[in-house]
Write an enzyme that holds these catalytic residues in place. Structure first.
Site, PDB file in Angstrom:
ATOM      1  N   SER A 160       0.798  -1.239   0.000  1.00 38.53           N
ATOM      2  CA  SER A 160       0.000   0.000   0.000  1.00 38.53           C
ATOM      3  C   SER A 160       0.818   1.270   0.000  1.00 38.53           C
ATOM      4  O   SER A 160       0.276   2.354  -0.226  1.00 38.53           O
ATOM      5  CB  SER A 160      -0.941   0.007   1.207  1.00 38.53           C
ATOM      6  OG  SER A 160      -1.926  -0.981   1.057  1.00 38.53           O
TER       7      SER A 160
ATOM      8  N   TYR B  16      -3.788  -2.140  -9.911  1.00 43.60           N
ATOM      9  CA  TYR B  16      -3.667  -2.112  -8.450  1.00 43.60           C
ATOM     10  C   TYR B  16      -2.791  -3.249  -7.938  1.00 43.60           C
ATOM     11  O   TYR B  16      -1.902  -3.051  -7.093  1.00 43.60           O
ATOM     12  CB  TYR B  16      -5.059  -2.171  -7.817  1.00 43.60           C
ATOM     13  CG  TYR B  16      -5.002  -2.131  -6.319  1.00 43.60           C
ATOM     14  CD1 TYR B  16      -4.685  -0.944  -5.654  1.00 43.60           C
ATOM     15  CD2 TYR B  16      -5.236  -3.275  -5.563  1.00 43.60           C
ATOM     16  CE1 TYR B  16      -4.604  -0.905  -4.270  1.00 43.60           C
ATOM     17  CE2 TYR B  16      -5.160  -3.240  -4.181  1.00 43.60           C
ATOM     18  CZ  TYR B  16      -4.843  -2.051  -3.547  1.00 43.60           C
ATOM     19  OH  TYR B  16      -4.761  -2.015  -2.178  1.00 43.60           O
TER      20      TYR B  16
ATOM     21  N   LYS C 249       0.474   3.500  -2.921  1.00 39.34           N
ATOM     22  CA  LYS C 249      -0.667   4.398  -3.116  1.00 39.34           C
ATOM     23  C   LYS C 249      -0.253   5.866  -3.083  1.00 39.34           C
ATOM     24  O   LYS C 249      -0.913   6.708  -3.699  1.00 39.34           O
ATOM     25  CB  LYS C 249      -1.720   4.131  -2.031  1.00 39.34           C
ATOM     26  CG  LYS C 249      -2.352   2.749  -2.106  1.00 39.34           C
ATOM     27  CD  LYS C 249      -3.165   2.438  -0.835  1.00 39.34           C
ATOM     28  CE  LYS C 249      -3.772   1.047  -0.871  1.00 39.34           C
ATOM     29  NZ  LYS C 249      -4.408   0.695   0.419  1.00 39.34           N
TER      30      LYS C 249
ATOM     31  N   TYR D  56      -4.911   3.542   7.984  1.00 37.73           N
ATOM     32  CA  TYR D  56      -6.254   3.009   8.194  1.00 37.73           C
ATOM     33  C   TYR D  56      -6.764   3.433   9.568  1.00 37.73           C
ATOM     34  O   TYR D  56      -6.668   4.604   9.918  1.00 37.73           O
ATOM     35  CB  TYR D  56      -6.245   1.483   8.019  1.00 37.73           C
ATOM     36  CG  TYR D  56      -5.502   1.073   6.780  1.00 37.73           C
ATOM     37  CD1 TYR D  56      -5.917   1.514   5.520  1.00 37.73           C
ATOM     38  CD2 TYR D  56      -4.351   0.307   6.839  1.00 37.73           C
ATOM     39  CE1 TYR D  56      -5.222   1.169   4.374  1.00 37.73           C
ATOM     40  CE2 TYR D  56      -3.650  -0.039   5.709  1.00 37.73           C
ATOM     41  CZ  TYR D  56      -4.086   0.395   4.469  1.00 37.73           C
ATOM     42  OH  TYR D  56      -3.398   0.057   3.360  1.00 37.73           O
TER      43      TYR D  56
ATOM     44  N   VAL E 270       1.255  -3.738   4.003  1.00 37.94           N
ATOM     45  CA  VAL E 270       1.219  -5.013   4.726  1.00 37.94           C
ATOM     46  C   VAL E 270       2.450  -5.873   4.467  1.00 37.94           C
ATOM     47  O   VAL E 270       2.627  -6.914   5.099  1.00 37.94           O
ATOM     48  CB  VAL E 270      -0.049  -5.849   4.422  1.00 37.94           C
ATOM     49  CG1 VAL E 270      -1.299  -5.156   4.940  1.00 37.94           C
ATOM     50  CG2 VAL E 270      -0.160  -6.149   2.950  1.00 37.94           C
TER      51      VAL E 270
END
Lengths: 310, 310, 310, 310
Positions: free
Chosen positions: A67, A194, A70, A246, A264
């Site tokens: 991630s 993605y 991103k 998050y 992760v």
């Protein structure tokens, strides 16, 4: 506050302090190719805007950025679409897990922010153009190679092919977004971009280097390239601060005090505006999905450097 | 309470009473092939367990049964899996819209009941066997033909191919279920079964006839076939009563007082235990997705016959 | 189906069958005065509309009716306000726990149905008139005495005074309703009525007798009194069927097949339309808050009598 | 970046720029005493840690600080309880409205952060000691007088007495917290403290001055008083950054880039670490409850000063 010239000492000290924590947390097991990583690894690298760099531990071992990618696709999409992107994705903390679909339903297909999976899928879709998913993936890899100053940055195709449960979750999100009219391209194309951006393989040294433009108002201080505008660079940092972890974003701001983004794979990229960028990596995760030792290391580093923005 | 021998008169009266309501509500527009149906149609048919039948209006016009098919696939799945099915799907009202994904997340991939889309996808997956999706679809069509006593019952392939937004919603649900480990077969296979069962084309007369076993303790009173056990028939009725109309199930029980199942094609099947089965059809829907005139017709019929179970 | 004349035998058989289950479940501990009840008790009583009655076990031991009272206050409020009540409270299953406040927020202060705590608070508020809370409480006690045919029915003031955690939950709900403009009287007045109705003390025999009008289209078959209209009686039954057991309502319909209402005191009132009313009591509760042995007893009774409405 | 010596000019410029926006937004109407405030007012004041100050517009008009008070009660509670406070309240953005009760239920009575109403009620409860609510209120007023260097700071009793709908909402939250065991004192006592802290009446000049310790590592630079530790000051800033504006916190960070806290009275306090504190006030609110013109003014100020932490 320690003086900047001590950065090598500080990084070495942080690395030494982390030894007793190494192995804590739980390696992500829902992506099969990540599940077999040895958790007893820790790397840290700092890149300063004045050109200095420091690293310690497993800073040269490549890992799956997941991630963290991103942040870079958001940069690309803002350059491509401008502020129009904000019609398709918000910039508020989600208050829920990274792959939650609940929020998406209650807010009619507009993901809360570009750093949760749903938002990143919208960003990935926004990068689709004439070149299709391959073109978008090539643009992402190209950006990271330039930012890292290292042509060896590439995608781990085994990781890209190894999605497991996560793959179905993301397919669920992507189909939901498509049903809401918030994907323009094919579901499979957005997912392909993605999945590949998440499978980027980089080491701490490359990653810290790649994040440097965000500490320097959008300009890569080493190459001089204008990666994004000063305003956008600050805004990306703001989103990393409020949404980068998050449902543990508030805790990261509380403990570290720097904009950051976790993956992760166990990596975290943190930005110290006007100072530099930091990448840490250790595979064991907290229940919220951030590197447990990585957060501790950044907390220690921020304390030693006085880089907290607060 | 009117005497049963009046059933022809009652059905005719209901049909006449509905004329002033016909055209109310809004035709489902998210399935393209359904969007162009003329809303100014109304049909009603009653089948009694003593063999009598009555019909009025457009009772011979075929329509897309959509979610009404879930009652029949549930019957098949219970015969195939027995009570083991209840480990994979609940039997509580959902308190939310038919295609909501929120509940699924908060309850870890166990759909609330088999009559919401997520639950019906689990049921469809449960019907997959050696014959694959084609085999499951053939079994469903075969059951309906036997129950309706009419070999003309078939699937409208144009509707099956015309999913639009709904198709992405269902793909989102199916992928979510798969990520939760609650689909055994391939996502595409479960979706294929589900899409085809919804595309079954039947008229009111066939549908009322097909539901008769539920009014007669599981036995088709005309053929004598034991479709399901008495206990299961009662339980299917119970689930129709509490869950048959999504977030308007309570209102249907309140107004009609019979177990029922609606479909976005505008059809409703209602069961009057120990009396018979009723099918109504009118394409205009309420905001909750049930035939607006269909509910009114059933409310009137229940009032005239005294068939309310309460 | 057993013949009605066997009712004494059936009730005795159910009572005998339950002996091995007695003591299961967990006594409600959040109302201090209920927490010390001996869980090893079980009572059952049936009242038939033809005047017969049967009872077994601890059918003469009074217990706290708690939420079962909501059925009777709903009856009173419908007589007082008519269908206007449905502007202030819905009639859909809630899909959540009895004292949940979540639904209330998402639906702007309109409780989902009158049998969850929030809905019952609106009903209690609706009963407030010139006589204030004392007048409303007197009306409730008066109704129950008439329905039970027993002037000894009264409120256990110790239970009314012993609210504990539940009291704060209800105060939270009531204040929320007041903030939403859905209480007309003072918060304290509505709470006073609600707390006292829940503290009604009745035994199974009285409770079954009191529910008889709901099995007989609104008319008390023994006194001939028209307690409510046939339509309202059926509608109250419908609401009991879909909403009577919070997030276990679907399961109760599935297993028992009768309209029912449970209370955390361990009692359940079930209605067998056109046959009679049944009250069971055993203090041990399921996680959803219904008497565990009580549900088993009703399941057995429904099976032996064939009274399932399905 | 403008030089600090220009602060008078910058503040004057911001004030001039805001004239065309004044009157936008909607005055909070759910607190009756606030509803009649003239929306066509705007004030701004800056206090720098080097002792300089600047102000413009209605900077001397007192207004109701409302939720801005939560920053100061949090400071007091951290001094009193230390990190033990974090067992009773989280530090994550809520992702929902300021007075939402949904999150509280799903997270078992632990408010997401101390800047939403539920969290502030826990903080208010934590301030209760031997002196009861009066003692806690006196401590809060005392702190603000010292921080503002102005003994005229006081509570507007008319506002404290004028709660309206909000009062019931807060009573709902407080009772819910009490039911969850997360209030130690009486519900009424916690509410009394909370209502009075919100009714503090201050002007921009006082408020900017009062916030100065947060820009200076916990030490009031003018008096030299150690209000809190450097670590706690940074952490309070972090919480303001991620949680200070309810479900518009991300947007504030994105647009302004400073820790801030808004109140429905139309005030906002923003902290520029290592520079100073800013207070703005204009009564018209955005749908999320922050001063619409206030946010614009801070965005302009941050742009002109380069104080964004990002």
């Amino acid at each position: 506050m320690r003086r900047p010239q001590d950065i090598d000492d500080i990084v070495a000290l942080v690395c030494r302090d982390m030894q007793r924590h190494i192995g804590r947390g739980r390696v992500a097991d829902y992506i099969p190719a990540l599940a077999r990583i040895d958790p007893r690894q820790f790397g840290i690298a700092v890149a300063l805007i004045d050109g200095r760099a420091a690293a310690a531990g497993d800073a040269d071992t490549a890992f799956s950025v997941q991630s963290i990618s991103k942040v870079f696709t958001l940069t690309l999409a803002l350059e491509k679409l401008g502020d129009g992107l904000w019609k398709r994705v918000g910039r508020e903390p989600s208050g829920s897990a990274f792959n939650s679909i609940v929020q998406l339903e209650s807010e009619r297909g507009i993901p809360r922010n570009p750093l949760i999976n749903a938002g990143a899928l919208v960003v990935a879709d926004a990068l689709l153009g004439e070149g299709g998913p391959e073109g978008a993936i090539a643009a992402i890899v190209g950006l990271l190679r330039r930012l890292a100053g290292d042509a060896r940055v590439s995608i781990d195709e085994e990781v890209a092919a190894s999605e497991g449960e996560t793959g179905f979750r993301n397919a669920s999100l992507a189909n939901f977004l498509r049903a809401s009219g918030n994907l323009r391209g094919a579901v499979a194309d957005g997912l392909q971009v993605y999945v590949h951006q998440c499978a980027l393989s980089m080491n701490c040294r490359q990653l810290a280097r790649a994040g440097l433009y965000l500490a320097n108002q959008g300009v890569d201080p080493l190459s001089g390239a204008e990666v994004t505008t000063p305003l956008r660079a600050r805004r990306i940092n703001a989103i990393m601060m409020t949404c980068g972890h998050y449902d543990a974003s508030g805790d990261f701001a509380f403990r570290v005090g720097l904009p950051g983004k976790s993956g992760v794979g166990g990596g975290i990229l943190a930005i110290a505006p006007r100072h530099g960028a930091v990448a840490v990596w250790s595979p064991g995760l907290s229940p919220q999905g951030s590197s447990l030792v990585g957060v501790l290391a950044l907390q220690r580093l921020a304390s030693l450097t006085g880089w907290s923005v607060f």
